[in-house]
Design a protein around this motif. Sequence first.
Motif, PDB file in Angstrom:
ATOM      1  N   LEU A  22      16.796  16.534  26.848  1.00  0.00           N
ATOM      2  CA  LEU A  22      16.409  17.220  28.081  1.00  0.00           C
ATOM      3  C   LEU A  22      15.536  16.319  28.934  1.00  0.00           C
ATOM      4  O   LEU A  22      15.734  16.179  30.143  1.00  0.00           O
ATOM      5  CB  LEU A  22      15.679  18.516  27.735  1.00  0.00           C
ATOM      6  N   SER A  23      14.541  15.693  28.305  1.00  0.00           N
ATOM      7  CA  SER A  23      13.631  14.802  29.003  1.00  0.00           C
ATOM      8  C   SER A  23      14.359  13.573  29.541  1.00  0.00           C
ATOM      9  O   SER A  23      14.174  13.169  30.691  1.00  0.00           O
ATOM     10  CB  SER A  23      12.498  14.372  28.058  1.00  0.00           C
ATOM     11  N   PHE A  24      15.202  12.984  28.698  1.00  0.00           N
ATOM     12  CA  PHE A  24      15.915  11.777  29.096  1.00  0.00           C
ATOM     13  C   PHE A  24      16.843  12.048  30.273  1.00  0.00           C
ATOM     14  O   PHE A  24      16.922  11.256  31.221  1.00  0.00           O
ATOM     15  CB  PHE A  24      16.706  11.258  27.893  1.00  0.00           C
ATOM     16  N   MET A  25      17.542  13.176  30.243  1.00  0.00           N
ATOM     17  CA  MET A  25      18.488  13.502  31.307  1.00  0.00           C
ATOM     18  C   MET A  25      17.770  13.756  32.625  1.00  0.00           C
ATOM     19  O   MET A  25      18.221  13.318  33.688  1.00  0.00           O
ATOM     20  CB  MET A  25      19.318  14.723  30.907  1.00  0.00           C
ATOM     21  N   PHE A  26      16.631  14.447  32.562  1.00  0.00           N
ATOM     22  CA  PHE A  26      15.905  14.713  33.797  1.00  0.00           C
ATOM     23  C   PHE A  26      15.310  13.428  34.357  1.00  0.00           C
ATOM     24  O   PHE A  26      15.275  13.225  35.569  1.00  0.00           O
ATOM     25  CB  PHE A  26      14.802  15.740  33.551  1.00  0.00           C
ATOM     26  N   ARG A  30      17.292  13.662  37.428  1.00  0.00           N
ATOM     27  CA  ARG A  30      16.490  14.715  38.068  1.00  0.00           C
ATOM     28  C   ARG A  30      17.159  16.080  37.969  1.00  0.00           C
ATOM     29  O   ARG A  30      17.112  16.887  38.885  1.00  0.00           O
ATOM     30  CB  ARG A  30      16.243  14.391  39.551  1.00  0.00           C
ATOM     31  N   ILE A  31      17.817  16.337  36.838  1.00  0.00           N
ATOM     32  CA  ILE A  31      18.513  17.597  36.621  1.00  0.00           C
ATOM     33  C   ILE A  31      17.937  18.277  35.391  1.00  0.00           C
ATOM     34  O   ILE A  31      17.829  17.667  34.326  1.00  0.00           O
ATOM     35  CB  ILE A  31      20.028  17.379  36.426  1.00  0.00           C
ATOM     36  N   SER A  84      28.048  18.595  42.018  1.00  0.00           N
ATOM     37  CA  SER A  84      27.133  19.668  42.404  1.00  0.00           C
ATOM     38  C   SER A  84      25.844  19.125  43.011  1.00  0.00           C
ATOM     39  O   SER A  84      25.219  19.800  43.836  1.00  0.00           O
ATOM     40  CB  SER A  84      26.810  20.542  41.187  1.00  0.00           C
ATOM     41  N   ALA A  85      25.443  17.898  42.630  1.00  0.00           N
ATOM     42  CA  ALA A  85      24.210  17.316  43.173  1.00  0.00           C
ATOM     43  C   ALA A  85      24.302  17.092  44.674  1.00  0.00           C
ATOM     44  O   ALA A  85      23.275  17.042  45.365  1.00  0.00           O
ATOM     45  CB  ALA A  85      23.896  16.003  42.463  1.00  0.00           C
ATOM     46  N   ARG A  86      25.510  16.960  45.184  1.00  0.00           N
ATOM     47  CA  ARG A  86      25.679  16.773  46.627  1.00  0.00           C
ATOM     48  C   ARG A  86      25.313  18.020  47.405  1.00  0.00           C
ATOM     49  O   ARG A  86      25.083  17.961  48.623  1.00  0.00           O
ATOM     50  CB  ARG A  86      27.124  16.388  46.936  1.00  0.00           C
ATOM     51  N   GLY A  87      25.265  19.176  46.725  1.00  0.00           N
ATOM     52  CA  GLY A  87      24.950  20.430  47.401  1.00  0.00           C
ATOM     53  C   GLY A  87      23.475  20.777  47.390  1.00  0.00           C
ATOM     54  O   GLY A  87      23.112  21.891  47.767  1.00  0.00           O
ATOM     55  N   GLY A  88      22.632  19.862  46.945  1.00  0.00           N
ATOM     56  CA  GLY A  88      21.196  20.128  46.910  1.00  0.00           C
ATOM     57  C   GLY A  88      20.664  20.204  45.499  1.00  0.00           C
ATOM     58  O   GLY A  88      21.426  20.135  44.517  1.00  0.00           O
ATOM     59  N   ALA A  89      19.350  20.361  45.399  1.00  0.00           N
ATOM     60  CA  ALA A  89      18.688  20.315  44.091  1.00  0.00           C
ATOM     61  C   ALA A  89      18.965  21.555  43.251  1.00  0.00           C
ATOM     62  O   ALA A  89      18.946  21.490  42.021  1.00  0.00           O
ATOM     63  CB  ALA A  89      17.177  20.145  44.288  1.00  0.00           C
ATOM     64  N   LEU A  90      19.220  22.699  43.904  1.00  0.00           N
ATOM     65  CA  LEU A  90      19.392  23.942  43.166  1.00  0.00           C
ATOM     66  C   LEU A  90      20.771  24.067  42.530  1.00  0.00           C
ATOM     67  O   LEU A  90      20.904  24.632  41.445  1.00  0.00           O
ATOM     68  CB  LEU A  90      19.136  25.139  44.087  1.00  0.00           C
ATOM     69  N   SER A 291       9.010  16.426  38.915  1.00  0.00           N
ATOM     70  CA  SER A 291       9.534  15.195  39.482  1.00  0.00           C
ATOM     71  C   SER A 291       8.577  14.040  39.249  1.00  0.00           C
ATOM     72  O   SER A 291       8.978  12.916  38.958  1.00  0.00           O
ATOM     73  CB  SER A 291       9.786  15.374  40.984  1.00  0.00           C
ATOM     74  N   LEU A 292       7.289  14.329  39.363  1.00  0.00           N
ATOM     75  CA  LEU A 292       6.279  13.293  39.134  1.00  0.00           C
ATOM     76  C   LEU A 292       6.280  12.847  37.690  1.00  0.00           C
ATOM     77  O   LEU A 292       6.318  11.667  37.371  1.00  0.00           O
ATOM     78  CB  LEU A 292       4.895  13.821  39.535  1.00  0.00           C
ATOM     79  N   ARG A 293       6.268  13.816  36.775  1.00  0.00           N
ATOM     80  CA  ARG A 293       6.153  13.483  35.358  1.00  0.00           C
ATOM     81  C   ARG A 293       7.429  12.841  34.824  1.00  0.00           C
ATOM     82  O   ARG A 293       7.382  11.836  34.151  1.00  0.00           O
ATOM     83  CB  ARG A 293       5.829  14.734  34.537  1.00  0.00           C
ATOM     84  N   PHE A 294       8.556  13.460  35.113  1.00  0.00           N
ATOM     85  CA  PHE A 294       9.798  12.963  34.547  1.00  0.00           C
ATOM     86  C   PHE A 294      10.241  11.692  35.229  1.00  0.00           C
ATOM     87  O   PHE A 294      10.958  10.896  34.657  1.00  0.00           O
ATOM     88  CB  PHE A 294      10.905  14.019  34.663  1.00  0.00           C
ATOM     89  N   GLY A 295       9.845  11.523  36.470  1.00  0.00           N
ATOM     90  CA  GLY A 295      10.296  10.348  37.198  1.00  0.00           C
ATOM     91  C   GLY A 295       9.670   9.070  36.694  1.00  0.00           C
ATOM     92  O   GLY A 295      10.198   7.981  36.872  1.00  0.00           O
ATOM     93  N   LYS A 296       8.537   9.172  36.017  1.00  0.00           N
ATOM     94  CA  LYS A 296       7.850   7.976  35.516  1.00  0.00           C
ATOM     95  C   LYS A 296       8.295   7.688  34.097  1.00  0.00           C
ATOM     96  O   LYS A 296       7.529   7.754  33.150  1.00  0.00           O
ATOM     97  CB  LYS A 296       6.328   8.183  35.558  1.00  0.00           C
ATOM     98  N   ALA A 297       9.576   7.431  33.951  1.00  0.00           N
ATOM     99  CA  ALA A 297      10.120   7.174  32.615  1.00  0.00           C
ATOM    100  C   ALA A 297       9.583   5.865  32.093  1.00  0.00           C
ATOM    101  O   ALA A 297       9.487   4.883  32.798  1.00  0.00           O
ATOM    102  CB  ALA A 297      11.652   7.127  32.660  1.00  0.00           C
ATOM    103  N   SER A 298       9.217   5.870  30.815  1.00  0.00           N
ATOM    104  CA  SER A 298       8.674   4.658  30.204  1.00  0.00           C
ATOM    105  C   SER A 298       9.776   3.649  29.998  1.00  0.00           C
ATOM    106  O   SER A 298      10.874   3.997  29.644  1.00  0.00           O
ATOM    107  CB  SER A 298       8.009   5.004  28.883  1.00  0.00           C
TER     108      SER A 298
END
Length: 298
Positions: A22-26, A30-31, A84-90, A291-298
């Motif tokens: 879950l963490s890796f995919m997000f 960003r999903i 589906s990502a082309r239709g927005g974040a939701l 977005s902040l937390r998951f975006g900073k992947a180690s």
Amino acid sequence: MSNQIVQGILLGGYYAIIACGLSFMFSVMRIINLAHGSLAVFSAYMLWWLASRFHVPPFLGLLIVLPLMAAIGWALQRFLLERSARGGALLPILTTFGLAVVIDNMLFEQFGADTRSLAPFIGSLSYDSWEWPGSIYVGKLAVMMFMTAMVLLGGLQLFLTRTRLGRSIRATSEDPDTAGLVGVDARRANAIAASIAMVTVGIAGAFLGMRATFDPYAGTPQLLFAFEAAVIGGAGSLWGTLIGGIVLALAQTLGAQVHPQGFLIGGHAVFLIVLFVRLSTSGLGLRGLLSLRFGKAS
């Protein structure tokens, strides 16, 4: 008390495994994959089917199921999530929610409502234990899960930081357009990342089936535990996922000593406290925080 702490730490290894994908995919796409738990249960059913129908031991069955899960991850990204990502974040979140409903009901239609388990197919491993000083009994399967979590998280960490493909995936997660300018194929990187995530989901499903029973609708609790472990650990780091899993498991284990319902209440309480503190100190909304937390992947 020392026995409960040891058991909680080992249980945290399982939570880390199921939260890893879950963490890796997000962190890459960003999903938030709401079908995460259902896919883990699907892999458990596939291993059970191979064992019960063809007498394939679960560990050997992983050689069949894990490539299948990788292919599912690739197809999921290419044909559902990417579009589906082309239709927005939701829209991707709604897509994975719908996928979870489809998987759950498909498993119910195929296997019925009876609970299943992989424990009968792994012999004494499901109940064997070692006795430690202080009359502490440590299950062999629990130790195996914890060691698997360490190897899995460490391997992914090295993959992301030391390999060309791993660096390409990280670059895509930060800025796919800029990554494309330097020759990185963002579509390929995302598809590979989804495949890797699904392989970890397959491993989590195997351990789910070995340590407990499961049914077609067991995916929702697994998704909840994975999400809580990832948020508690602050999923900017793969090792944070392990820490989050241990904290969640310790809260559940110690909560169970206070009240019969404390197992779940303790874990949820710690999750909500951590979430509230982070929302209060960051000044961001929930999605902004993620977005902040998951975006900073180690």
